[in-house]
Design a protein around this motif. Structure first.
Motif, mmCIF file in Angstrom:
data_model
loop_
_atom_site.group_PDB
_atom_site.id
_atom_site.type_symbol
_atom_site.label_atom_id
_atom_site.label_comp_id
_atom_site.label_asym_id
_atom_site.label_seq_id
_atom_site.Cartn_x
_atom_site.Cartn_y
_atom_site.Cartn_z
ATOM 1 N N ALA A 137 0.811 -1.198 0.000
ATOM 2 C CA ALA A 137 0.000 0.000 0.000
ATOM 3 C C ALA A 137 0.858 1.267 0.000
ATOM 4 O O ALA A 137 0.383 2.310 -0.413
ATOM 5 C CB ALA A 137 -0.918 0.004 1.216
ATOM 6 N N LEU A 138 2.106 1.172 0.469
ATOM 7 C CA LEU A 138 2.952 2.368 0.526
ATOM 8 C C LEU A 138 3.227 2.963 -0.861
ATOM 9 O O LEU A 138 3.112 4.180 -1.023
ATOM 10 C CB LEU A 138 4.259 2.061 1.258
ATOM 11 C CG LEU A 138 4.135 1.839 2.760
ATOM 12 C CD1 LEU A 138 5.448 1.350 3.338
ATOM 13 C CD2 LEU A 138 3.691 3.100 3.459
ATOM 14 N N PRO A 139 3.573 2.147 -1.866
ATOM 15 C CA PRO A 139 3.799 2.745 -3.192
ATOM 16 C C PRO A 139 2.557 3.454 -3.748
ATOM 17 O O PRO A 139 2.669 4.534 -4.332
ATOM 18 C CB PRO A 139 4.178 1.560 -4.074
ATOM 19 C CG PRO A 139 4.703 0.531 -3.135
ATOM 20 C CD PRO A 139 3.923 0.723 -1.866
ATOM 21 N N GLN A 140 1.383 2.877 -3.537
ATOM 22 C CA GLN A 140 0.153 3.501 -4.014
ATOM 23 C C GLN A 140 -0.134 4.786 -3.255
ATOM 24 O O GLN A 140 -0.629 5.758 -3.832
ATOM 25 C CB GLN A 140 -1.043 2.545 -3.885
ATOM 26 C CG GLN A 140 -0.985 1.376 -4.824
ATOM 27 C CD GLN A 140 -0.202 0.199 -4.264
ATOM 28 O OE1 GLN A 140 0.297 0.239 -3.146
ATOM 29 N NE2 GLN A 140 -0.062 -0.851 -5.049
ATOM 30 N N ALA A 141 0.177 4.817 -1.972
ATOM 31 C CA ALA A 141 -0.046 6.024 -1.171
ATOM 32 C C ALA A 141 0.834 7.161 -1.668
ATOM 33 O O ALA A 141 0.373 8.300 -1.787
ATOM 34 C CB ALA A 141 0.228 5.739 0.298
ATOM 35 N N ILE A 142 2.092 6.871 -1.972
ATOM 36 C CA ILE A 142 3.003 7.899 -2.495
ATOM 37 C C ILE A 142 2.521 8.371 -3.860
ATOM 38 O O ILE A 142 2.582 9.556 -4.175
ATOM 39 C CB ILE A 142 4.448 7.356 -2.582
ATOM 40 C CG1 ILE A 142 4.992 7.038 -1.193
ATOM 41 C CG2 ILE A 142 5.365 8.321 -3.306
ATOM 42 C CD1 ILE A 142 5.220 8.228 -0.294
ATOM 43 N N GLU A 143 2.024 7.439 -4.660
ATOM 44 C CA GLU A 143 1.564 7.768 -6.011
ATOM 45 C C GLU A 143 0.395 8.754 -5.994
ATOM 46 O O GLU A 143 0.369 9.696 -6.788
ATOM 47 C CB GLU A 143 1.147 6.482 -6.727
ATOM 48 C CG GLU A 143 0.792 6.668 -8.175
ATOM 49 C CD GLU A 143 0.446 5.346 -8.826
ATOM 50 O OE1 GLU A 143 -0.577 5.309 -9.550
ATOM 51 O OE2 GLU A 143 1.181 4.364 -8.602
ATOM 52 N N VAL A 144 -0.560 8.571 -5.102
ATOM 53 C CA VAL A 144 -1.736 9.438 -5.078
ATOM 54 C C VAL A 144 -1.521 10.715 -4.268
ATOM 55 O O VAL A 144 -2.328 11.632 -4.336
ATOM 56 C CB VAL A 144 -2.995 8.704 -4.548
ATOM 57 C CG1 VAL A 144 -3.338 7.540 -5.431
ATOM 58 C CG2 VAL A 144 -2.830 8.276 -3.117
ATOM 59 N N LEU A 145 -0.421 10.784 -3.538
ATOM 60 C CA LEU A 145 -0.125 11.944 -2.703
ATOM 61 C C LEU A 145 0.293 13.127 -3.571
ATOM 62 O O LEU A 145 1.098 12.973 -4.486
ATOM 63 C CB LEU A 145 0.994 11.588 -1.721
ATOM 64 C CG LEU A 145 1.220 12.488 -0.524
ATOM 65 C CD1 LEU A 145 -0.008 12.521 0.369
ATOM 66 C CD2 LEU A 145 2.414 11.983 0.265
ATOM 67 N N ASP A 146 -0.278 14.300 -3.319
ATOM 68 C CA ASP A 146 0.111 15.506 -4.044
ATOM 69 C C ASP A 146 1.478 15.983 -3.575
ATOM 70 O O ASP A 146 1.850 15.749 -2.426
ATOM 71 C CB ASP A 146 -0.906 16.631 -3.801
ATOM 72 C CG ASP A 146 -2.244 16.367 -4.467
ATOM 73 O OD1 ASP A 146 -2.266 15.658 -5.487
ATOM 74 O OD2 ASP A 146 -3.261 16.872 -3.957
ATOM 75 N N PRO A 147 2.243 16.672 -4.442
ATOM 76 C CA PRO A 147 3.520 17.235 -3.999
ATOM 77 C C PRO A 147 3.308 18.154 -2.786
ATOM 78 O O PRO A 147 2.380 18.954 -2.758
ATOM 79 C CB PRO A 147 4.001 18.019 -5.208
ATOM 80 C CG PRO A 147 3.356 17.332 -6.371
ATOM 81 C CD PRO A 147 2.007 16.885 -5.860
ATOM 82 N N GLY A 148 4.151 17.991 -1.788
ATOM 83 C CA GLY A 148 4.005 18.739 -0.544
ATOM 84 C C GLY A 148 3.171 18.011 0.485
ATOM 85 O O GLY A 148 3.173 18.380 1.662
ATOM 86 N N GLY A 149 2.465 16.964 0.066
ATOM 87 C CA GLY A 149 1.644 16.180 0.984
ATOM 88 C C GLY A 149 2.506 15.299 1.861
ATOM 89 O O GLY A 149 3.623 14.928 1.499
ATOM 90 N N LYS A 150 1.993 14.945 3.017
ATOM 91 C CA LYS A 150 2.747 14.131 3.968
ATOM 92 C C LYS A 150 2.080 12.783 4.160
ATOM 93 O O LYS A 150 0.861 12.667 4.107
ATOM 94 C CB LYS A 150 2.862 14.847 5.311
ATOM 95 C CG LYS A 150 3.691 16.107 5.227
ATOM 96 C CD LYS A 150 3.773 16.797 6.561
ATOM 97 C CE LYS A 150 4.561 18.094 6.408
ATOM 98 N NZ LYS A 150 4.527 18.891 7.633
#
Length: 73
Positions: free
Chosen positions: A1-14
């Protein structure tokens, strides 16, 4: 799930991950380190944040919890 979370995260998102076992923590730590090498994230917490003694006293299950935070670049 971590790769998908990074993928959908906007730049600047945590992204914040709480792990309760050493194996889980190692997976998160290694994933964050690899993504940092790629230049996709910046690691906010160099070491995991652990529960305080008072927190552990009131909530014994928190003793094994570790929090790691990263920010997408």
């Amino acid at each position: 799930a971590l790769p998908q979370a990074i993928e959908v995260l906007d730049p600047g998102g945590k992204i914040a991950c709480i792990s309760f076992h050493s194996l889980e923590d190692r997976i998160v730590k290694n994933f964050f380190a690899e993504e940092k090498k790629r230049g996709t994230i910046k690691i906010i917490t160099k070491k995991p944040i652990k529960a305080s003694r008072e927190e552990i006293r009131t909530n014994p299950r928190a003793r094994s919890a570790k929090l790691r935070i990263a920010q997408k670049i």
